[in-house]
Enzyme design. Sequence first.
Site, mmCIF file in Angstrom:
data_model
loop_
_atom_site.group_PDB
_atom_site.id
_atom_site.type_symbol
_atom_site.label_atom_id
_atom_site.label_comp_id
_atom_site.label_asym_id
_atom_site.label_seq_id
_atom_site.Cartn_x
_atom_site.Cartn_y
_atom_site.Cartn_z
ATOM 1 N N VAL A 18 0.764 -1.089 -0.046
ATOM 2 C CA VAL A 18 0.081 -0.105 0.309
ATOM 3 C C VAL A 18 0.456 1.113 0.197
ATOM 4 C CG1 VAL A 18 -1.757 -0.712 1.186
ATOM 5 C CG2 VAL A 18 -0.139 -0.701 2.194
ATOM 6 N N SER A 19 0.317 2.431 -0.373
ATOM 7 C CA SER A 19 1.400 3.346 -0.204
ATOM 8 C C SER A 19 1.084 3.750 0.715
ATOM 9 C CB SER A 19 0.659 4.643 -1.244
ATOM 10 O OG SER A 19 0.275 3.968 -3.147
ATOM 11 N N THR A 20 0.653 3.965 1.558
ATOM 12 C CA THR A 20 1.038 4.841 3.160
ATOM 13 C C THR A 20 0.613 3.840 4.088
ATOM 14 O OG1 THR A 20 -1.475 5.611 3.057
ATOM 15 C CG2 THR A 20 -0.223 6.481 1.731
ATOM 16 N N GLN A 23 -2.846 3.543 5.248
ATOM 17 C CA GLN A 23 -3.748 2.051 4.335
ATOM 18 C C GLN A 23 -3.854 0.833 5.105
ATOM 19 O OE1 GLN A 23 -1.838 3.582 0.834
ATOM 20 N NE2 GLN A 23 -4.300 4.134 -0.306
ATOM 21 N N SER A 48 5.774 4.952 0.804
ATOM 22 C CA SER A 48 5.524 5.118 -0.695
ATOM 23 C C SER A 48 6.825 5.770 -1.074
ATOM 24 C CB SER A 48 4.639 5.731 -1.073
ATOM 25 O OG SER A 48 4.418 6.781 -2.561
#
Length: 216
Positions: A18-20, A23, A48
């Site tokens: 996931v990007s963050t 999440q 990220s």
Amino acid sequence: MGKFVESSKQNLYGYARVSTKEQNTDRQIQALKEFGIEEENIFEDKKSGKDFNREEYQLLKRILKRTTNNVLVIKSIDRLGRNYKEIQNEWREITQDLKTDIVVLDMEILDTRKYKNLLGNFIADLVLQVLSFVAEQERINTKQRQEEGIKIAKSKNVKFGRPRIERPHNFEEEYNKWKKGEQTAKTTMDNSSLKRNKFYMFVKEYQERELKKIKK
């Protein structure tokens, strides 16, 4: 999660990202487990960056490099990268350089174990290019929608970020006790119900304000 377990059978590995950190990868990991991947063979990244130098992903690729008969399973194609070029490069490195098959759970045709002939490879490659392009466009559109939403919200004076903590009503009294040496900074923080960073932020603001009064 994410350590090397060698097996004489086909080695199944899963990757989720996931990007963050806000999440979570629960849905991805559940799908990987349902596919039959052991938890110790599932790698996940939750951050990220400007490049694709994610720690767990790089560890996974080192494992794939030094072993054979491997299969990498991902939930969707955009887990390999954030844009068309990244996805294409990672797919090429994994399938060609690392000699590893890839299974994309959300798109049955993207399963390199099934397509070893020329026509199969052509179809899979064509689908990959289309999906990579779609993934990048969706990311661009999502970012654009977010920017437009923020712009509209700002025009309506909507505030973003955490609300500012107001200075406690007893701060000045407790501050003066601390400055006079009557109590420790820890006691002053406790009496003011402030954490260390907020306490010193208010101390700085208070001192700057008092200094301005003196200069006037």
